[in-house]
Design an enzyme around this catalytic site. Structure first.
Site, PDB file in Angstrom:
ATOM      1  N   TYR A 192      27.521  35.823  15.967  1.00 56.56           N
ATOM      2  CA  TYR A 192      26.330  37.213  15.620  1.00 56.56           C
ATOM      3  C   TYR A 192      26.652  37.900  14.074  1.00 56.56           C
ATOM      4  O   TYR A 192      26.406  38.238  13.378  1.00 56.56           O
ATOM      5  CB  TYR A 192      26.105  38.169  16.620  1.00 56.56           C
ATOM      6  CG  TYR A 192      24.683  39.267  16.788  1.00 56.56           C
ATOM      7  CD1 TYR A 192      23.793  38.071  16.864  1.00 56.56           C
ATOM      8  CD2 TYR A 192      25.193  40.398  15.577  1.00 56.56           C
ATOM      9  CE1 TYR A 192      22.473  39.575  16.445  1.00 56.56           C
ATOM     10  CE2 TYR A 192      23.688  41.280  15.548  1.00 56.56           C
ATOM     11  CZ  TYR A 192      22.563  40.712  15.861  1.00 56.56           C
ATOM     12  OH  TYR A 192      21.303  41.127  15.984  1.00 56.56           O
ATOM     13  N   THR A 245      14.269  46.683  22.534  1.00 56.51           N
ATOM     14  CA  THR A 245      13.627  46.011  23.306  1.00 56.51           C
ATOM     15  C   THR A 245      14.494  43.963  23.574  1.00 56.51           C
ATOM     16  O   THR A 245      15.465  44.892  24.369  1.00 56.51           O
ATOM     17  CB  THR A 245      13.836  44.666  21.784  1.00 56.51           C
ATOM     18  OG1 THR A 245      15.041  43.843  21.071  1.00 56.51           O
ATOM     19  CG2 THR A 245      13.325  45.222  19.908  1.00 56.51           C
TER      20      THR A 245
HETATM   21  P1  NAP Z   1      14.203  39.069  20.918  1.00 51.54           P
HETATM   22  O1  NAP Z   1      12.417  40.431  21.586  1.00 51.54           O
HETATM   23  O2  NAP Z   1      14.557  38.785  21.709  1.00 51.54           O
HETATM   24  O3  NAP Z   1      12.764  38.568  19.790  1.00 51.54           O
HETATM   25  C1  NAP Z   1      14.067  37.728  19.038  1.00 51.54           C
HETATM   26  C2  NAP Z   1      12.472  36.414  19.076  1.00 51.54           C
HETATM   27  O4  NAP Z   1      13.602  35.306  18.688  1.00 51.54           O
HETATM   28  C3  NAP Z   1      12.716  36.001  21.138  1.00 51.54           C
HETATM   29  O5  NAP Z   1      10.758  35.887  20.473  1.00 51.54           O
HETATM   30  C4  NAP Z   1      13.079  34.783  21.142  1.00 51.54           C
HETATM   31  O6  NAP Z   1      12.801  33.613  21.842  1.00 51.54           O
HETATM   32  C5  NAP Z   1      12.784  34.176  19.978  1.00 51.54           C
HETATM   33  N1  NAP Z   1      13.733  32.889  19.795  1.00 51.54           N
HETATM   34  C6  NAP Z   1      15.607  32.478  19.884  1.00 51.54           C
HETATM   35  N2  NAP Z   1      15.690  31.767  19.679  1.00 51.54           N
HETATM   36  C7  NAP Z   1      14.771  31.137  18.778  1.00 51.54           C
HETATM   37  C8  NAP Z   1      14.799  29.872  18.236  1.00 51.54           C
HETATM   38  N3  NAP Z   1      15.845  28.555  18.077  1.00 51.54           N
HETATM   39  N4  NAP Z   1      13.745  29.321  17.335  1.00 51.54           N
HETATM   40  C9  NAP Z   1      12.550  30.007  17.529  1.00 51.54           C
HETATM   41  N5  NAP Z   1      12.640  31.816  17.897  1.00 51.54           N
HETATM   42  C10 NAP Z   1      13.756  31.959  18.348  1.00 51.54           C
HETATM   43  O7  NAP Z   1      14.893  40.522  20.121  1.00 51.54           O
HETATM   44  P2  NAP Z   1      14.268  42.038  19.203  1.00 51.54           P
HETATM   45  O8  NAP Z   1      15.481  42.570  19.450  1.00 51.54           O
HETATM   46  O9  NAP Z   1      13.636  42.088  18.775  1.00 51.54           O
HETATM   47  O10 NAP Z   1      14.833  40.571  17.851  1.00 51.54           O
HETATM   48  C11 NAP Z   1      14.380  40.278  16.982  1.00 51.54           C
HETATM   49  C12 NAP Z   1      15.676  39.854  15.342  1.00 51.54           C
HETATM   50  O11 NAP Z   1      16.265  41.425  15.640  1.00 51.54           O
HETATM   51  C13 NAP Z   1      16.968  38.651  15.758  1.00 51.54           C
HETATM   52  O12 NAP Z   1      16.667  38.688  14.658  1.00 51.54           O
HETATM   53  C14 NAP Z   1      17.927  40.173  16.201  1.00 51.54           C
HETATM   54  O13 NAP Z   1      18.801  39.739  15.085  1.00 51.54           O
HETATM   55  C15 NAP Z   1      17.724  41.851  15.099  1.00 51.54           C
HETATM   56  N6  NAP Z   1      18.274  42.538  15.541  1.00 51.54           N
HETATM   57  C16 NAP Z   1      17.843  43.118  17.074  1.00 51.54           C
HETATM   58  C17 NAP Z   1      18.150  44.572  17.671  1.00 51.54           C
HETATM   59  C18 NAP Z   1      18.027  45.189  18.391  1.00 51.54           C
HETATM   60  O14 NAP Z   1      18.730  45.785  18.856  1.00 51.54           O
HETATM   61  N7  NAP Z   1      17.194  44.725  19.069  1.00 51.54           N
HETATM   62  C19 NAP Z   1      19.401  44.973  16.304  1.00 51.54           C
HETATM   63  C20 NAP Z   1      19.664  44.736  15.071  1.00 51.54           C
HETATM   64  C21 NAP Z   1      19.230  42.786  14.662  1.00 51.54           C
HETATM   65  P3  NAP Z   1      12.946  33.372  23.373  1.00 51.54           P
HETATM   66  O15 NAP Z   1      12.781  34.923  23.541  1.00 51.54           O
HETATM   67  O16 NAP Z   1      12.223  32.811  24.109  1.00 51.54           O
HETATM   68  O17 NAP Z   1      14.231  33.449  23.297  1.00 51.54           O
END
Ligand code: NAP
Length: 253
Positions: free
Chosen positions: A153, A188
């Site tokens: 990651y 999230t």
């Molecule tokens: P999330 O709700 O799990 O969002 C990620 C989304 O990406 C999910 O809808 C997931 O689908 C989808 N996904 C996974 N693999 C994929 C693929 N191969 N092709 C297309 N879509 C795919 O989590 P989030 O926290 O909102 O994350 C969004 C972004 O923010 C990510 O890049 C994450 O690394 C980043 N981020 C999050 C945090 C945090 O604390 N939450 C912190 C820093 C950065 P499924 O659910 O169907 O698997």
């Protein structure tokens, strides 16, 4: 925010209303943007797009053909593409020795290669439209070493930070801006596992996260969605190649 009405945006990983992509899609729609949400979660994505008045496309960001089809759908439906939010991602915990080659390659394919593919296929459409804004979602873990875990990651998110600057320089004269967003810990679906009260190790990690966050709380997806929307708007017209943190003060320490 200015310059958003009737623009066209594609938001990856936007199917979950409680995720960062879902929050960004909602805010963009509220600002008058025509939004294409893409994801793997087809049922949820279809329902959420309908609720927002957006369009949903099944799209695996690690697959080149899926990118071409998703961008073609945006252009066919709305006549162009001005905004790309490279948000889809997966989380991991494994450290350097625990990680497997298969696991490492999977995270890189989605979190890193997917972002490059998105820019590769979005830029020609943005050029035709006279310009655009690409917002790549990295993380605080794209800039600091965190807890010494999640090696894949960190690798991928660090690459997103730097490829955003590289692309920003490449397209600076073409009115295509590229920036990275670095969320801290946001409430999230991705961090749901860490909130499991029956898992003491995870509860301990969550306790450490909260105690190390100067603001003492998790961020809300809307607090990242608003930053993404600002970067997409012409209010951010002089911002390119920059990294934007929304982390409750984490990286200030
Ligand atoms: P999330 O709700 O799990 O969002 C990620 C989304 O990406 C999910 O809808 C997931 O689908 C989808 N996904 C996974 N693999 C994929 C693929 N191969 N092709 C297309 N879509 C795919 O989590 P989030 O926290 O909102 O994350 C969004 C972004 O923010 C990510 O890049 C994450 O690394 C980043 N981020 C999050 C945090 C945090 O604390 N939450 C912190 C820093 C950065 P499924 O659910 O169907 O698997």
């Amino acid at each position: 925010m200015r310059g958003l009405k009737d623009k066209v945006a594609l938001v990856t990983g936007g199917a979950h209303p409680t995720g960062i992509g879902g929050a960004a899609a909602k805010r963009l729609v509220e600002e008058g943007v025509k939004v294409v949400i893409t994801d793997l979660a087809d049922d949820e994505g279809t329902a959420y797009a309908k609720e927002l008045g957006a369009v949903y496309v099944h799209h695996d960001v690690s697959k080149e053909a899926d990118w071409q089809a998703a961008i073609a759908k945006a252009v066919q439906t709305y006549g162009g593409l001005h905004i790309l939010v490279n948000n889809a991602g997966v989380g991991t915990f494994a450290d350097v020795e625990e990680e497997t080659l298969e696991g490492y390659n999977k995270v890189i394919a989605i979190n890193q290669t997917g972002v490059w593919l998105g820019m590769k296929f979005a830029v020609p459409e943005m050029r035709k439209a006279g310009g655009g804004s690409i917002v790549n979602i990295s993380s605080i873990f794209g800039a600091v070493g965190g807890f010494g875990a999640s090696v894949a990651y960190h690798s991928a998110k660090g690459a997103v930070r730097l490829m955003s600057k590289n692309a920003a320089l490449r397209y600076a004269k073409e009115n295509i801006r590229v920036n990275s967003v670095h969320p801290g810990f946001i409430d999230t679906p991705m961090i749901a596992l860490m909130k499991d009260p029956t898992n003491p190790a995870m509860a301990q990690t969550m306790g450490a996260i909260l105690s190390m966050t100067p603001m003492g709380r998790l961020g809300k997806p809307e607090e990242i969605g608003s930053l993404i929307t600002f970067l997409a708007s012409s209010d951010a017209s002089y911002c390119t190649g920059a990294e934007f943190y929304a982390d409750g003060g984490w990286t200030a320490m």
